[in-house]
Motif scaffolding. Structure first.
Motif, mmCIF file in Angstrom:
data_model
loop_
_atom_site.group_PDB
_atom_site.id
_atom_site.type_symbol
_atom_site.label_atom_id
_atom_site.label_comp_id
_atom_site.label_asym_id
_atom_site.label_seq_id
_atom_site.Cartn_x
_atom_site.Cartn_y
_atom_site.Cartn_z
ATOM 1 N N ARG A 111 0.849 -1.188 0.000
ATOM 2 C CA ARG A 111 0.000 0.000 0.000
ATOM 3 C C ARG A 111 0.890 1.245 0.000
ATOM 4 N NH1 ARG A 111 -5.292 -0.048 -0.898
ATOM 5 N NH2 ARG A 111 -5.737 1.400 0.804
ATOM 6 N N TYR A 113 1.915 5.352 -1.960
ATOM 7 C CA TYR A 113 1.386 6.627 -2.460
ATOM 8 C C TYR A 113 1.894 6.866 -3.878
ATOM 9 C CZ TYR A 113 0.266 7.759 2.409
ATOM 10 O OH TYR A 113 -0.244 7.752 3.683
ATOM 11 N N ARG A 114 0.985 6.977 -4.814
ATOM 12 C CA ARG A 114 1.341 7.319 -6.182
ATOM 13 C C ARG A 114 1.586 8.828 -6.272
ATOM 14 N NH1 ARG A 114 2.645 3.419 -10.038
ATOM 15 N NH2 ARG A 114 1.279 1.604 -9.834
ATOM 16 N N ARG A 252 -3.780 9.441 -0.499
ATOM 17 C CA ARG A 252 -4.279 8.186 0.072
ATOM 18 C C ARG A 252 -3.387 7.036 -0.375
ATOM 19 N NH1 ARG A 252 -6.733 11.635 2.071
ATOM 20 N NH2 ARG A 252 -8.977 11.855 2.466
ATOM 21 N N ARG A 253 -3.209 6.061 0.493
ATOM 22 C CA ARG A 253 -2.525 4.828 0.087
ATOM 23 C C ARG A 253 -3.400 4.032 -0.868
ATOM 24 N NH1 ARG A 253 2.137 3.392 2.732
ATOM 25 N NH2 ARG A 253 2.599 4.557 4.653
ATOM 26 N N GLU A 254 -2.757 3.335 -1.788
ATOM 27 C CA GLU A 254 -3.461 2.448 -2.710
ATOM 28 C C GLU A 254 -2.598 1.231 -2.989
ATOM 29 O OE1 GLU A 254 -3.052 3.779 -7.078
ATOM 30 O OE2 GLU A 254 -3.120 5.666 -5.945
ATOM 31 N N ASP A 255 -3.224 0.182 -3.498
ATOM 32 C CA ASP A 255 -2.471 -1.022 -3.834
ATOM 33 C C ASP A 255 -1.507 -0.741 -4.979
ATOM 34 O OD1 ASP A 255 -3.632 -2.653 -1.924
ATOM 35 O OD2 ASP A 255 -5.264 -3.298 -3.237
ATOM 36 N N SER A 475 3.871 -0.669 3.611
ATOM 37 C CA SER A 475 2.462 -0.252 3.644
ATOM 38 C C SER A 475 2.137 0.679 4.790
ATOM 39 C CB SER A 475 1.562 -1.496 3.699
ATOM 40 O OG SER A 475 1.761 -2.316 2.556
#
Length: 498
Positions: A111, A113-114, A252-255, A475
């Motif tokens: 998880r 951050y892009r 936001r965190r993302e996969d 993550s």
């Protein structure tokens, strides 16, 4: 019960004690019992046969030096009787070996951050970076004051200042090294935003530094020159920090596929178990990560001396081999220019832990790189360009090398240790213990215990647990240095200070 020893390679003429062994004990090595004739501390080496003065001692399947006196079977071999075989600059020939590391069809994610520039961060921090040591007090004050407001910006993890002693009165490579490392930090994906603070009269002029940094997201990266601020520069800086922080509200965190993970490989305070437990664990993890498209970076060039041909044989092509030769010989020439022997290593702590020569240390150190091919070689301060296993020019010093790994773009540093250390660089710096005693005694320093491997735990099970640990840290789970608030930078210095 027989005392426990490990013979790492069938070609070895020494074995390593798993625990402290007393003179008179009987040990079992490869199914054969033999008497122990001297006390052998844990992590230290015992001769498996009578060895003569001048004869090579073999560990990991390679010579680690020669004996300065004869040693009988069952006796201790340490730095008092073992001398390096290393010399100066060498000529090398390219003799590639096949690296059978097929890409894995099994994917994994973490998880993260892009970022707008395509990078992926594993932390969402606001960094305050001084261009010169003269403003260290300002950046510390800004961190302290803004940290009281951090709750107003829930997307941010924390605000961190990175004081250092440089940025002025430096010449040549030292000046450029400072500029490159600080510019690398500005671009690092673990930073949600950055405030760069200059003074105004330093060598590292803010205007020139901005040119080196290049294009940035102006909402996330801002600059302040203290001498040009009329009145209260701290209040002005706080205003800039609030603007940067406001721009992170939607983070936001993302996969993210594990192919986006870049890990730095480092060891410090090594002992006789480093090349048996923790370093091979990192090597297996590196291979696992690279097979899934990820990146691992090995540095500490002086701790490649004596094991460099192993890395050279794994270079993807002749061009990468030539870069690796320059990497090694340039560092040897750096030692020679300063009148120092290239083998002035290991440290007192290494010797106490069972490492006797630089070759022994290097053969254990390079195991962190696993068995993957070398895809690129980076100069100091250069950022990653290629996926896979990279070699990076930096010294063995823990703080300098870890900073260089992070500056290259590694989101986390995996740091093996047999003696223990609390420090952290400007990215999470996870400590992996080589022995269970250290893990038990320093739980506030150690994040993962690889010592369980010599305690009898399956390496396969340990590998799986380590993968889970790294992905959890990536993550968002804090590692020990983060929980303690230990985060700093150290920049490589080689020349004159004015």
């Amino acid at each position: 019960m027989s005392a426990r020893f490990i013979r790492i390679n069938s070609a070895d003429n020494v074995a390593v004690a798993v625990t402290d062994v007393a003179s008179g004990d009987i040990c079992l090595v490869d199914g054969t019992e033999m008497p122990v004739l001297e006390n052998i501390p844990a992590g230290h080496k015992m001769a498996l046969k009578d060895l003569q003065e001048g004869e090579d001692v073999v560990k990991y399947g390679y010579p680690i030096g020669h004996l300065t006196k004869s040693v009988a079977r069952g006796c201790l071999i340490d730095h008092n009787v073992l001398k390096t075989n290393l010399g100066g600059v060498l000529d090398y020939s390219y003799s590639p070996v096949e690296c059978h590391m097929p890409a894995s069809e099994v994917t994994a994610t973490f998880r993260g951050y892009r970022r707008r520039d395509g990078g992926v961060g594993i932390r969402n921090e606001l960094w305050i970076i001084p261009t010169v040591g003269c403003v260290n007090g300002i950046v510390r004050r800004l961190q302290s004051l803004f940290s009281e407001e951090i709750g107003n910006y829930p997307a941010l993890d924390k605000a961190v200042a990175f004081p250092h002693n440089y940025g002025c009165s430096q010449l040549g490579d030292d000046h450029e090294n400072t500029r490159k490392i600080l510019a690398d930090m500005v671009h690092h994906p673990n930073a949600a935003g950055v405030l760069v603070v200059g003074l105004g009269c330093e060598n590292n002029q803010l205007s020139a530094f901005r040119g080196l940094v290049g294009e940035v997201d102006s909402d996330r990266v801002m600059f302040m020159e203290a001498q040009k601020v009329k009145g209260d520069e701290v209040g002005y800086g706080l205003g800039l920090l609030r603007k940067i922080a406001a721009s992170t509200a939607s983070d936001r965190r993302e996969d993210v596929p594990v192919s986006e993970l870049k890990v730095g490989l480092k060891c410090g305070g090594s002992d006789g178990f480093s090349g048996i437990t923790a370093n091979p664990l990192l090597g297996r993890f590196s291979d696992w990560l690279i097979a899934r498209g990820g990146t691992a970076v090995l540095t500490e060039v002086p701790e490649m001396f004596g094991a460099e041909t192993i890395l050279m044989s794994r270079c993807r092509n002749k061009s990468i081999f030539d870069k690796t030769v320059r990497l090694v010989n340039d560092f040897k020439e750096y030692f020679i220019r300063n009148g120092q022997p290239v083998y002035e290593n290991p440290s007192p702590g290494n010797k106490a832990g069972g490492i006797s020569t630089l070759e022994e240390k290097s053969l254990g150190c390079t195991q962190k790189s696993g068995h993957s091919e070398v895809t690129d070689v980076l100069s100091y301060g250069q950022r990653l360009r290629a996926r896979g296993l990279n070699l990076l020019s930096a010294p063995g010093n823990d703080l300098v090398a870890s900073t260089a790994l992070a500056a290259a773009g590694c989101q986390i540093v995996l740091f093996t240790t047999g003696r223990g250390t609390p420090f952290g660089t400007f990215v999470p710096t996870a400590k992996i213990a080589t022995n269970s005693r250290l893990a038990s005694e320093k739980p506030g320093w150690i994040d993962f215990n690889a010592g369980v491997i010599v305690d009898g735990k399956s390496p396969v099970q340990t590998d799986d647990e380590f993968i889970d640990f790294v992905l959890s840290a990536a993550s968002g789970t804090e590692v020990c240095n983060e929980r303690s608030g230990y985060s700093e930078i150290a920049i490589f210095k080689t020349g004159v200070t004015l």
